[in-house]
Design a protein around this motif. Structure first.
Motif, short mmCIF file in Angstrom:
data_model
loop_
_atom_site.label_atom_id
_atom_site.label_comp_id
_atom_site.label_asym_id
_atom_site.label_seq_id
_atom_site.Cartn_x
_atom_site.Cartn_y
_atom_site.Cartn_z
N ALA A 1 21.71 -32.69 -35.02
CA ALA A 1 23.19 -33.25 -34.52
C ALA A 1 23.93 -32.06 -34.62
CB ALA A 1 23.48 -33.78 -35.69
N GLN A 2 24.20 -31.28 -35.56
CA GLN A 2 24.82 -30.46 -36.02
C GLN A 2 24.88 -28.78 -35.19
OE1 GLN A 2 24.18 -28.29 -39.78
NE2 GLN A 2 25.74 -30.34 -41.05
N LEU A 3 24.32 -28.61 -34.35
CA LEU A 3 23.79 -27.55 -32.74
C LEU A 3 24.37 -28.85 -31.01
CD1 LEU A 3 20.76 -26.33 -33.56
CD2 LEU A 3 22.74 -25.18 -34.21
N ALA A 4 24.18 -29.91 -31.27
CA ALA A 4 24.93 -30.55 -30.28
C ALA A 4 26.09 -29.74 -29.60
CB ALA A 4 25.12 -32.23 -30.03
N ASP A 5 27.23 -29.71 -30.16
CA ASP A 5 28.29 -29.63 -29.55
C ASP A 5 28.16 -27.65 -29.63
OD1 ASP A 5 28.64 -29.14 -32.03
OD2 ASP A 5 30.60 -29.38 -32.41
N ILE A 6 27.77 -27.05 -30.65
CA ILE A 6 27.84 -25.13 -29.65
C ILE A 6 26.70 -24.84 -28.94
CG2 ILE A 6 26.41 -24.87 -31.77
CD1 ILE A 6 28.58 -22.83 -31.69
N ALA A 7 25.32 -25.16 -28.83
CA ALA A 7 24.34 -25.17 -28.37
C ALA A 7 23.63 -26.46 -28.36
CB ALA A 7 23.42 -23.77 -29.29
N PRO A 8 23.74 -27.27 -27.48
CA PRO A 8 22.85 -28.24 -27.26
C PRO A 8 21.18 -27.86 -26.85
CG PRO A 8 23.93 -28.29 -25.46
CD PRO A 8 24.51 -27.07 -26.59
N ASP A 9 21.04 -26.81 -26.11
CA ASP A 9 19.43 -26.07 -25.56
C ASP A 9 19.08 -25.06 -26.49
OD1 ASP A 9 20.85 -26.91 -22.78
OD2 ASP A 9 20.75 -24.60 -22.85
N PHE A 10 19.79 -24.44 -27.99
CA PHE A 10 18.79 -24.40 -28.37
C PHE A 10 18.35 -25.36 -29.56
CE2 PHE A 10 18.30 -22.35 -33.44
CZ PHE A 10 18.19 -21.58 -32.76
N ALA A 11 18.97 -26.78 -29.82
CA ALA A 11 18.99 -28.53 -30.40
C ALA A 11 17.41 -28.30 -30.35
CB ALA A 11 19.76 -29.20 -30.46
N ARG A 12 17.48 -28.88 -28.66
CA ARG A 12 16.35 -28.70 -27.49
C ARG A 12 15.01 -27.92 -28.22
NH1 ARG A 12 17.28 -28.03 -22.77
NH2 ARG A 12 15.81 -26.39 -22.31
N TYR A 13 15.23 -26.80 -27.60
CA TYR A 13 14.11 -25.73 -28.03
C TYR A 13 13.33 -25.97 -29.44
CZ TYR A 13 16.24 -23.34 -24.51
OH TYR A 13 16.68 -22.64 -23.47
N LEU A 14 14.51 -26.23 -30.83
CA LEU A 14 13.99 -26.27 -32.24
C LEU A 14 13.26 -27.89 -32.36
CD1 LEU A 14 14.61 -25.35 -34.59
CD2 LEU A 14 16.75 -27.02 -35.40
N ILE A 15 13.70 -28.54 -31.18
CA ILE A 15 12.60 -29.66 -31.08
C ILE A 15 11.33 -29.45 -30.57
CG2 ILE A 15 12.01 -31.96 -30.35
CD1 ILE A 15 15.84 -32.64 -30.97
N GLU A 16 11.35 -28.67 -29.85
CA GLU A 16 9.89 -28.71 -28.56
C GLU A 16 9.01 -27.57 -29.17
OE1 GLU A 16 12.09 -29.63 -24.13
OE2 GLU A 16 11.73 -27.81 -24.61
N PHE A 17 9.27 -26.55 -29.50
CA PHE A 17 8.70 -25.22 -30.13
C PHE A 17 8.44 -25.43 -31.38
CE2 PHE A 17 7.75 -21.18 -31.61
CZ PHE A 17 7.13 -21.20 -31.35
N PRO A 18 9.16 -25.94 -32.14
CA PRO A 18 8.42 -25.38 -33.82
C PRO A 18 8.21 -27.03 -33.86
CG PRO A 18 11.14 -25.34 -34.24
CD PRO A 18 10.48 -24.95 -32.51
N PHE A 19 8.91 -28.48 -33.77
CA PHE A 19 8.09 -29.23 -34.09
C PHE A 19 7.57 -30.26 -32.75
CE2 PHE A 19 11.65 -28.56 -36.51
CZ PHE A 19 10.52 -29.04 -38.11
N GLY A 20 7.40 -29.96 -31.76
CA GLY A 20 6.82 -29.95 -30.72
C GLY A 20 5.63 -29.55 -30.65
N ASP A 21 5.21 -28.12 -30.27
CA ASP A 21 4.54 -27.38 -30.21
C ASP A 21 3.71 -27.34 -31.54
OD1 ASP A 21 4.86 -27.59 -27.67
OD2 ASP A 21 5.76 -25.71 -27.79
N ILE A 22 4.43 -26.18 -32.35
CA ILE A 22 3.29 -25.64 -33.84
C ILE A 22 2.98 -26.77 -34.82
CG2 ILE A 22 3.48 -24.28 -35.24
CD1 ILE A 22 3.64 -23.27 -32.18
N TYR A 23 4.01 -27.56 -35.00
CA TYR A 23 3.82 -28.73 -35.87
C TYR A 23 3.01 -30.01 -35.92
CZ TYR A 23 7.13 -27.56 -39.89
OH TYR A 23 7.83 -26.35 -40.99
N SER A 24 2.67 -29.60 -34.17
CA SER A 24 1.51 -31.18 -33.89
C SER A 24 0.25 -30.45 -33.73
CB SER A 24 2.65 -31.26 -32.39
OG SER A 24 3.64 -32.25 -33.34
#
Length: 133
Positions: free
Chosen positions: A29-52
């Protein structure tokens, strides 16, 4: 392609919620106003791809993560989030302390000290397992 993206994102959100709970959601949420794409990458890559991935359980992944962040010596905010996550997935306080002592051998005493003080701060705001909340 959108479906693959949505699947990664949904899988990442589910993993983030299971691991970090509210703390992870706050970071995104803290990234939403400054870097929403980075927030999405943070969800997709480490958590969607690696942690899963199926190769390690979440407990083992958090042990590896806190050791790596502690060894860096300069990632205390992220270390605190992942110490909390480690507690959330069943790593004990004693195990976390042992992990952080172990990194002194390879990363040095300053990195271990910084990490132990980060752990102490997290522990102070999270009651031990079985304690009244």
């Amino acid at each position: 392609m959108t479906q693959v993206h949505d699947t990664r994102y949904q899988r990442g959100l589910a993993a983030l919620s299971a691991i970090d709970g509210e703390a992870g959601e706050k970071v995104v949420a803290q990234l939403a106003d400054i870097a929403p794409d980075f927030a999405r990458y943070l969800i997709e890559f480490p958590f969607g791809d690696i942690y899963s991935r199926p190769g390690l359980d979440l407990r083992s992944r958090e042990i590896a993560t806190i050791a790596a962040l502690a060894a860096l010596g300069n990632a205390q905010p992220q270390l605190k989030v992942h110490i909390t996550a480690a507690l959330n997935v069943g790593v004990t306080r004693d195990e976390i302390v042992e992990i952080l002592m172990q990194i002194a051998v390879y990363a040095g005493f300053p990195a271990a000290l910084n990490a132990l003080f980060a752990a102490k701060e997290v522990f102070s705001s999270h009651p031990p397992s079985g304690a009244a909340q």
